[in-house]
Design an enzyme around this catalytic site. Structure first.
Site, PDB file in Angstrom:
ATOM      1  N   ARG A 201       0.857  -1.181   0.000  1.00 54.20           N
ATOM      2  CA  ARG A 201       0.000   0.000   0.000  1.00 54.20           C
ATOM      3  C   ARG A 201       0.899   1.240   0.000  1.00 54.20           C
ATOM      4  NH1 ARG A 201      -2.093  -3.612   3.821  1.00 54.20           N
ATOM      5  NH2 ARG A 201      -4.166  -4.423   3.302  1.00 54.20           N
ATOM      6  N   LYS A 232      -2.704  -2.061   7.946  1.00 52.41           N
ATOM      7  CA  LYS A 232      -4.161  -2.185   7.947  1.00 52.41           C
ATOM      8  C   LYS A 232      -4.617  -3.433   8.680  1.00 52.41           C
ATOM      9  CE  LYS A 232      -8.088  -1.614   4.823  1.00 52.41           C
ATOM     10  NZ  LYS A 232      -8.506  -1.438   3.405  1.00 52.41           N
ATOM     11  N   HIS A 294      -3.453   2.779  -5.716  1.00 53.96           N
ATOM     12  CA  HIS A 294      -3.947   1.444  -5.359  1.00 53.96           C
ATOM     13  C   HIS A 294      -4.031   0.528  -6.577  1.00 53.96           C
ATOM     14  CE1 HIS A 294      -5.245  -0.720  -1.847  1.00 53.96           C
ATOM     15  NE2 HIS A 294      -6.245  -1.271  -2.507  1.00 53.96           N
ATOM     16  N   ARG A 297      -1.148  -1.785  -6.689  1.00 50.69           N
ATOM     17  CA  ARG A 297      -1.320  -2.970  -5.823  1.00 50.69           C
ATOM     18  C   ARG A 297      -2.205  -3.998  -6.525  1.00 50.69           C
ATOM     19  NH1 ARG A 297      -1.271  -4.576  -0.310  1.00 50.69           N
ATOM     20  NH2 ARG A 297      -3.213  -5.464   0.488  1.00 50.69           N
ATOM     21  N   HIS A 320      -3.871  -9.635   3.838  1.00 44.87           N
ATOM     22  CA  HIS A 320      -5.310  -9.684   4.086  1.00 44.87           C
ATOM     23  C   HIS A 320      -5.601 -10.599   5.274  1.00 44.87           C
ATOM     24  CE1 HIS A 320      -6.282  -8.515  -0.354  1.00 44.87           C
ATOM     25  NE2 HIS A 320      -6.031  -7.471   0.411  1.00 44.87           N
ATOM     26  N   TYR A 329      -9.466 -10.434  -6.446  1.00 41.56           N
ATOM     27  CA  TYR A 329      -8.445 -10.419  -7.480  1.00 41.56           C
ATOM     28  C   TYR A 329      -8.486 -11.667  -8.357  1.00 41.56           C
ATOM     29  CZ  TYR A 329      -6.452  -6.695  -4.632  1.00 41.56           C
ATOM     30  OH  TYR A 329      -6.266  -5.540  -3.929  1.00 41.56           O
TER      31      TYR A 329
END
Length: 346
Positions: A201, A232, A294, A297, A320, A329
């Site tokens: 990120r 995150k 983004h 990414r 994640h 994705y």
């Protein structure tokens, strides 16, 4: 009769208002309040005594009207989530609801909830709206289970995240990197390559320190974001250094003006604001995406999967918390699908 107690410490410093009352089970209890005055503490005491009296008489206690802001506040203060780090849980929920609270300054009905969702949908992507609705639904579910409210106005189906994931093709990546190099900003050139070849990120790119880059093991350890803020997912992860990135970082380390940050500003500290790279897309002859940083990414994740990588591995690389997030994705380009079909033999 109950009583209000103004509690202080030994030095005489005011600690807060406490109340003593007889509960519905006949036992005398004490409870701390967040009242800012004795009158407010008295009102809380009267409400508790009335509730206890109704329970002793067998009269069902009806939930009193409460605004959405008050309900969320009580949820964050009183709920006991299944996590070992409650502070991190509270921070994540506050972040999810930060832009929603202005709409909750009233008693929320089903009609209000529908109207609020429409407003959110006009401002945010479907996936973001979904996160906010799920968070609100959890808050009201807790309030319903504790008798604060009788219904959950957020029991609705969140909007589907049908927005396609934007990513760059290999040719578009080459054109963008050419435009970045022509801009003659070395820090920016390194930052863009970090995002493309590692999937970091933008806050992780500009928070990356040289001590987290291990050329011996050929990995980058992501420990924090910009200004040492937590990532995150609030988890540490490692990402292998791609061959295209290794030589760039080795050469850049010899010229980097900062001994701390990989992508420093002129003053030798991390940038306080992500640079605008929309002009670089235009210079490369590419359409400017909704999220210019983004998309890099997204590009890393998409090409990782189309090159044969697995979802579980990608989940670890992107940091994640759930593979369900990584599944966005799992789209494939038409050319990739055609190549895979050629392998079919019957």
């Amino acid at each position: 009769m109950g009583e209000v107690i103004r509690k202080t410490n030994r030095a005489g410093r005011f600690l807060g208002y406490y109340i003593r009352f007889v509960d519905s089970d006949g036992k005398r209890k004490a409870r701390a309040t967040k009242a800012t005055s004795a009158a407010e503490a008295r009102r809380i005491l009267v409400a508790l005594e009335a509730t206890a009296g109704r329970c002793r008489l067998g009269i069902p206690d009806r939930p009193q009207p409460i605004t959405g802001v008050e309900l969320v506040g009580r949820w964050l203060d009183e709920a006991q989530p299944r996590t070992t780090n409650r502070e991190a849980w509270v921070m994540s929920k506050r972040h999810a609801l930060a832009r929603v609270l202005p709409y909750l300054d009233a008693v929320i009905t089903q009609q209000d909830a529908v109207r609020i969702v429409r407003k959110l949908s006009a401002q945010f992507a479907p996936g973001t709206v979904r996160v906010k609705i799920v968070t609100l639904k959890s808050a009201w579910a807790w309030a319903s289970s504790t008798g604060i409210v009788s219904t959950n106005p957020w029991s609705m189906r969140p909007p589907a995240a049908d927005t396609p994931v934007e990513y760059l093709s290999r040719d578009e990546v080459t054109r963008l990197l050419t435009a970045v190099d022509a801009d003659r900003q070395e820090v920016l050139a390194v930052a863009v390559r970090l995002a493309v070849y590692t999937g970091l990120r933008v806050c992780e790119v500009y928070g990356l320190r040289w001590r987290s880059v291990d050329f011996d093991r050929n990995v980058i350890t992501i420990r924090s974001g910009y200004r040492d803020s937590p990532t995150k997912s609030r988890r540490e992860r490692t990402v292998p250094i791609a061959d295209q990135l290794r030589e760039v970082l080795l050469n850049w380390r010899q010229r980097c003006p900062s001994l701390q940050y990989v992508c420093p500003s002129i003053r030798g500290t991390a940038k306080s604001k992500r640079p605008d790279i929309r002009r670089l897309y235009r210079r490369a002859g590419l359409s400017v995406p909704r999220a210019p940083w983004h998309v890099l990414r997204h590009t890393f994740a998409s090409h990782f999967l189309m090159s044969g990588g697995g979802l579980l591995t990608l989940q670890r690389l992107l940091g994640h918390t759930s593979v369900a997030i990584t599944q966005i994705y799992s789209h494939l380009s038409n050319d990739h699908v055609a190549m895979e079909m050629k392998r079919l033999k019957l």
